[in-house]
Motif scaffolding. Structure first.
Motif, PDB file in Angstrom:
ATOM      1  N   LEU A  33       0.789  -1.231   0.000  1.00 38.58           N
ATOM      2  CA  LEU A  33       0.000   0.000   0.000  1.00 38.58           C
ATOM      3  C   LEU A  33       0.824   1.286   0.000  1.00 38.58           C
ATOM      4  O   LEU A  33       0.252   2.373   0.084  1.00 38.58           O
ATOM      5  CB  LEU A  33      -0.935  -0.005   1.221  1.00 38.58           C
ATOM      6  CG  LEU A  33      -1.895  -1.198   1.315  1.00 38.58           C
ATOM      7  CD1 LEU A  33      -2.671  -1.158   2.609  1.00 38.58           C
ATOM      8  CD2 LEU A  33      -2.819  -1.235   0.107  1.00 38.58           C
ATOM      9  N   ARG A  74       3.508  -3.387  -5.431  1.00 37.24           N
ATOM     10  CA  ARG A  74       2.318  -2.559  -5.229  1.00 37.24           C
ATOM     11  C   ARG A  74       1.065  -3.369  -5.558  1.00 37.24           C
ATOM     12  O   ARG A  74       1.006  -4.063  -6.557  1.00 37.24           O
ATOM     13  CB  ARG A  74       2.401  -1.323  -6.103  1.00 37.24           C
ATOM     14  CG  ARG A  74       1.394  -0.288  -5.743  1.00 37.24           C
ATOM     15  CD  ARG A  74       1.770   1.015  -6.457  1.00 37.24           C
ATOM     16  NE  ARG A  74       0.826   2.038  -6.160  1.00 37.24           N
ATOM     17  CZ  ARG A  74       0.945   2.882  -5.148  1.00 37.24           C
ATOM     18  NH1 ARG A  74       1.993   2.834  -4.375  1.00 37.24           N
ATOM     19  NH2 ARG A  74       0.041   3.800  -4.930  1.00 37.24           N
ATOM     20  N   ARG A  75       0.067  -3.253  -4.685  1.00 41.27           N
ATOM     21  CA  ARG A  75      -1.197  -3.989  -4.867  1.00 41.27           C
ATOM     22  C   ARG A  75      -2.298  -2.993  -5.212  1.00 41.27           C
ATOM     23  O   ARG A  75      -2.987  -2.484  -4.342  1.00 41.27           O
ATOM     24  CB  ARG A  75      -1.522  -4.767  -3.601  1.00 41.27           C
ATOM     25  CG  ARG A  75      -0.494  -5.871  -3.327  1.00 41.27           C
ATOM     26  CD  ARG A  75      -0.944  -6.917  -2.355  1.00 41.27           C
ATOM     27  NE  ARG A  75      -2.326  -7.312  -2.525  1.00 41.27           N
ATOM     28  CZ  ARG A  75      -3.178  -7.500  -1.512  1.00 41.27           C
ATOM     29  NH1 ARG A  75      -2.781  -7.339  -0.278  1.00 41.27           N
ATOM     30  NH2 ARG A  75      -4.421  -7.862  -1.742  1.00 41.27           N
ATOM     31  N   GLU A  76      -2.412  -2.733  -6.482  1.00 40.40           N
ATOM     32  CA  GLU A  76      -3.411  -1.772  -6.957  1.00 40.40           C
ATOM     33  C   GLU A  76      -4.819  -2.201  -6.561  1.00 40.40           C
ATOM     34  O   GLU A  76      -5.648  -1.362  -6.201  1.00 40.40           O
ATOM     35  CB  GLU A  76      -3.319  -1.602  -8.482  1.00 40.40           C
ATOM     36  CG  GLU A  76      -2.027  -0.976  -8.970  1.00 40.40           C
ATOM     37  CD  GLU A  76      -1.830   0.464  -8.520  1.00 40.40           C
ATOM     38  OE1 GLU A  76      -2.824   1.167  -8.230  1.00 40.40           O
ATOM     39  OE2 GLU A  76      -0.660   0.893  -8.448  1.00 40.40           O
ATOM     40  N   ASP A  77      -5.088  -3.507  -6.592  1.00 33.43           N
ATOM     41  CA  ASP A  77      -6.419  -3.999  -6.225  1.00 33.43           C
ATOM     42  C   ASP A  77      -6.757  -3.652  -4.776  1.00 33.43           C
ATOM     43  O   ASP A  77      -7.873  -3.227  -4.470  1.00 33.43           O
ATOM     44  CB  ASP A  77      -6.522  -5.508  -6.454  1.00 33.43           C
ATOM     45  CG  ASP A  77      -5.478  -6.312  -5.673  1.00 33.43           C
ATOM     46  OD1 ASP A  77      -4.341  -5.804  -5.496  1.00 33.43           O
ATOM     47  OD2 ASP A  77      -5.790  -7.431  -5.227  1.00 33.43           O
ATOM     48  N   LEU A  79      -5.407  -1.201  -3.027  1.00 29.39           N
ATOM     49  CA  LEU A  79      -5.531   0.253  -2.943  1.00 29.39           C
ATOM     50  C   LEU A  79      -6.906   0.724  -3.411  1.00 29.39           C
ATOM     51  O   LEU A  79      -7.531   1.576  -2.780  1.00 29.39           O
ATOM     52  CB  LEU A  79      -4.453   0.936  -3.788  1.00 29.39           C
ATOM     53  CG  LEU A  79      -3.097   1.109  -3.133  1.00 29.39           C
ATOM     54  CD1 LEU A  79      -2.065   1.602  -4.136  1.00 29.39           C
ATOM     55  CD2 LEU A  79      -3.180   2.071  -1.975  1.00 29.39           C
ATOM     56  N   LYS A  80      -7.368   0.164  -4.521  1.00 31.77           N
ATOM     57  CA  LYS A  80      -8.670   0.552  -5.068  1.00 31.77           C
ATOM     58  C   LYS A  80      -9.812   0.151  -4.140  1.00 31.77           C
ATOM     59  O   LYS A  80     -10.857   0.803  -4.122  1.00 31.77           O
ATOM     60  CB  LYS A  80      -8.863  -0.067  -6.450  1.00 31.77           C
ATOM     61  CG  LYS A  80      -7.989   0.578  -7.509  1.00 31.77           C
ATOM     62  CD  LYS A  80      -8.139  -0.097  -8.850  1.00 31.77           C
ATOM     63  CE  LYS A  80      -7.163   0.493  -9.846  1.00 31.77           C
ATOM     64  NZ  LYS A  80      -7.148  -0.230 -11.097  1.00 31.77           N
ATOM     65  N   ALA A  81      -9.610  -0.910  -3.371  1.00 36.99           N
ATOM     66  CA  ALA A  81     -10.657  -1.388  -2.466  1.00 36.99           C
ATOM     67  C   ALA A  81     -10.796  -0.507  -1.217  1.00 36.99           C
ATOM     68  O   ALA A  81     -11.826  -0.556  -0.539  1.00 36.99           O
ATOM     69  CB  ALA A  81     -10.370  -2.837  -2.061  1.00 36.99           C
ATOM     70  N   LYS A  83     -11.420   2.757   1.038  1.00 32.66           N
ATOM     71  CA  LYS A  83     -12.213   3.987   0.985  1.00 32.66           C
ATOM     72  C   LYS A  83     -11.276   5.162   1.275  1.00 32.66           C
ATOM     73  O   LYS A  83     -10.282   5.006   1.998  1.00 32.66           O
ATOM     74  CB  LYS A  83     -13.322   3.932   2.032  1.00 32.66           C
ATOM     75  CG  LYS A  83     -14.323   2.833   1.784  1.00 32.66           C
ATOM     76  CD  LYS A  83     -15.344   2.769   2.895  1.00 32.66           C
ATOM     77  CE  LYS A  83     -16.256   1.581   2.684  1.00 32.66           C
ATOM     78  NZ  LYS A  83     -16.985   1.231   3.877  1.00 32.66           N
ATOM     79  N   PRO A  84     -11.598   6.346   0.742  1.00 37.19           N
ATOM     80  CA  PRO A  84     -10.743   7.522   0.988  1.00 37.19           C
ATOM     81  C   PRO A  84     -10.503   7.782   2.476  1.00 37.19           C
ATOM     82  O   PRO A  84      -9.395   8.143   2.871  1.00 37.19           O
ATOM     83  CB  PRO A  84     -11.515   8.674   0.338  1.00 37.19           C
ATOM     84  CG  PRO A  84     -12.345   8.023  -0.709  1.00 37.19           C
ATOM     85  CD  PRO A  84     -12.693   6.657  -0.173  1.00 37.19           C
TER      86      PRO A  84
END
Length: 167
Positions: A33, A74-77, A79-81, A83-84
């Protein structure tokens, strides 16, 4: 030739704050992350973040705690999961741990500098006039004269309260 160590590198015993900060950095690293380049090793990352020699990291994380040669991915999945508000919370927690670590190091450096500036009793005896025994005795009874190293003595010399030479 032996590699020259960075004079500003952290050395010695790990503080609680340093351990807590490094544990959280390891967690974020392993979760993929962090805003790092792929392939960055955990050892290098920690040594940069903690301002210490990579060997200090290897020594700390050996045996059962071994971090081996982990490389960042890096784990883009993941990161996308997030919440802000989760990302913001994580940033604040990391910033808090980093600040605690840096504040602790700063206070340790202040203490070390104060110890370096401390004048020992034999040194004080050597610089005080021999005939001024009353002042010498009060100096040893009242530690406040030396709590700031030689600043108190320099101040008193400057204001004529004690004389640098007999006479």
């Amino acid at each position: 030739p032996k590699k020259q160590q960075n004079a500003n590198y952290r050395r010695g015993k790990w503080t609680l704050e340093e351990e807590e900060y490094s544990d959280r950095l390891i967690q974020e690293f392993q979760n993929g992350l962090l805003p790092l380049n792929g392939g960055t090793t955990l050892r290098t990352f920690l040594s940069n973040m903690l301002n210490c020699d990579p060997m200090r990291i290897s020594k700390k994380f050996s045996g059962q705690k071994s971090i081996g040669k982990q490389a960042f991915k890096r784990r883009e999945d993941a990161l996308k999961a997030l919440k802000p508000e989760e990302i913001e919370k994580s940033k604040k927690e990391l910033a808090y741990l980093e600040k605690r670590f840096k504040d602790r190091i700063a206070s340790m450096e202040e203490r070390d500098n104060a110890e370096k500036n401390f004048i020992s009793s034999p040194t004080i005896k050597a610089i005080l006039p021999k005939q001024n025994m009353n002042y010498e005795k009060s100096l040893y009874n009242d530690v406040s004269h030396i709590e700031n190293g030689n600043d108190a003595i320099s101040n008193e010399l400057a204001h004529g309260k004690i004389s640098p030479e007999p006479g």
